[in-house]
Design a protein around this motif. Sequence first.
Motif, PDB file in Angstrom:
ATOM      1  N   ALA A 158      -1.008 -13.871 -15.504  1.00 54.12           N
ATOM      2  CA  ALA A 158      -0.042 -14.823 -16.046  1.00 54.12           C
ATOM      3  C   ALA A 158       1.175 -14.914 -15.129  1.00 54.12           C
ATOM      4  N   LEU A 159       1.401 -16.117 -14.569  1.00 56.04           N
ATOM      5  CA  LEU A 159       2.574 -16.348 -13.731  1.00 56.04           C
ATOM      6  C   LEU A 159       3.690 -17.032 -14.502  1.00 56.04           C
ATOM      7  N   LEU A 160       3.329 -17.809 -15.538  1.00 54.61           N
ATOM      8  CA  LEU A 160       4.311 -18.495 -16.378  1.00 54.61           C
ATOM      9  C   LEU A 160       3.954 -18.256 -17.836  1.00 54.61           C
ATOM     10  N   HIS A 161       5.001 -18.321 -18.689  1.00 52.18           N
ATOM     11  CA  HIS A 161       4.770 -18.094 -20.114  1.00 52.18           C
ATOM     12  C   HIS A 161       5.657 -19.048 -20.910  1.00 52.18           C
ATOM     13  N   ASN A 162       5.064 -19.706 -21.939  1.00 55.61           N
ATOM     14  CA  ASN A 162       5.846 -20.582 -22.815  1.00 55.61           C
ATOM     15  C   ASN A 162       5.165 -20.632 -24.178  1.00 55.61           C
ATOM     16  N   TYR A 163       5.738 -21.448 -25.088  1.00 53.58           N
ATOM     17  CA  TYR A 163       5.215 -21.587 -26.449  1.00 53.58           C
ATOM     18  C   TYR A 163       4.843 -23.043 -26.683  1.00 53.58           C
ATOM     19  N   SER A 195       0.352 -20.162 -22.644  1.00 55.72           N
ATOM     20  CA  SER A 195       1.109 -20.690 -23.790  1.00 55.72           C
ATOM     21  C   SER A 195       0.682 -19.939 -25.042  1.00 55.72           C
ATOM     22  N   GLU A 196       1.662 -19.633 -25.873  1.00 53.52           N
ATOM     23  CA  GLU A 196       1.404 -18.970 -27.145  1.00 53.52           C
ATOM     24  C   GLU A 196       1.841 -19.879 -28.288  1.00 53.52           C
ATOM     25  N   PRO A 197       1.323 -19.678 -29.511  1.00 53.42           N
ATOM     26  CA  PRO A 197       1.720 -20.520 -30.651  1.00 53.42           C
ATOM     27  C   PRO A 197       3.217 -20.434 -30.923  1.00 53.42           C
ATOM     28  N   THR A 198       3.755 -21.536 -31.422  1.00 53.42           N
ATOM     29  CA  THR A 198       5.200 -21.604 -31.668  1.00 53.42           C
ATOM     30  C   THR A 198       5.631 -20.623 -32.747  1.00 53.42           C
ATOM     31  N   GLN A 200       4.953 -17.713 -33.075  1.00 53.37           N
ATOM     32  CA  GLN A 200       5.245 -16.415 -32.498  1.00 53.37           C
ATOM     33  C   GLN A 200       6.560 -16.410 -31.722  1.00 53.37           C
ATOM     34  N   LEU A 201       7.249 -17.563 -31.713  1.00 52.45           N
ATOM     35  CA  LEU A 201       8.537 -17.641 -31.044  1.00 52.45           C
ATOM     36  C   LEU A 201       9.539 -16.759 -31.769  1.00 52.45           C
ATOM     37  N   PRO A 202      10.298 -15.959 -31.074  1.00 48.34           N
ATOM     38  CA  PRO A 202      11.282 -15.103 -31.735  1.00 48.34           C
ATOM     39  C   PRO A 202      12.281 -15.924 -32.530  1.00 48.34           C
ATOM     40  N   ALA A 206      18.130 -15.820 -36.417  1.00 48.44           N
ATOM     41  CA  ALA A 206      18.387 -14.493 -36.981  1.00 48.44           C
ATOM     42  C   ALA A 206      19.054 -13.606 -35.950  1.00 48.44           C
ATOM     43  N   GLU A 207      18.616 -13.743 -34.684  1.00 54.53           N
ATOM     44  CA  GLU A 207      19.211 -12.923 -33.643  1.00 54.53           C
ATOM     45  C   GLU A 207      20.674 -13.285 -33.439  1.00 54.53           C
TER      46      GLU A 207
END
Length: 219
Positions: A158-163, A195-198, A200-202, A206-207
């Motif tokens: 994995a070179l890039l990661h997004n949702y 890409s991961e499902p939205t 799972q976005l932090p 809340a943060e």
Amino acid sequence: MTDRPSGSEFGDGDPVIRDKRRIDPETGEPRESSESAEGTSAEVPDDVSSLTGPSAQEALLTEALSERTADLQRLQAEYVNYKRRVDRDREASRELVIGSVLTELLGILDDIGRAREAGELEGAFKAVAESLERVTEKLGLQKFGEPGDAFDPRIHEALLHNYSDEVDGPTATMVMQPGYRHGERILRAARVAVSEPTEQLPDTKAESTTDDDAEKSAE
């Protein structure tokens, strides 16, 4: 000759003569010597008599044949195992050499792929490129990595990661460089954007609230 009587006629120290003739002079028939037969059989040890005769020789030959047969079977089994080990090592060495050569050709295959995407794969260069690809395929080189593949860290880098809302799990949505394998060996992992499902976005809200509360407490 006849046995001489013993007793008063002869002294106790006089010798006694026995008739040992096998043919009876009166009847003309052979005499049976039970004492000598018994003495002869008694004088032969059991272990000596057991080692004589054709049955004993046959038993010894059978035992020797069994031992030689067992030795031959053991040597044959050792040879079969040795041949299998040599063949396995030879095949492993062959696969290693082919994999090393194919690894050196991956850069050229990347250039061919980029030229094909740019529409520059024409003429003699196209014929040479296709010939090289056929040779590598014949040697067992397999290309992998397509957009939409489920992300697998064993074969993907994995070179890039997004949702994204369009995926149900970690997915390779873009392939920056294809991967190659030779048999079970991965020569190069496919370099992809994941890409991961939205969902799972932090939770950024809340943060941020937690950060504000921490700042107020510090004041």
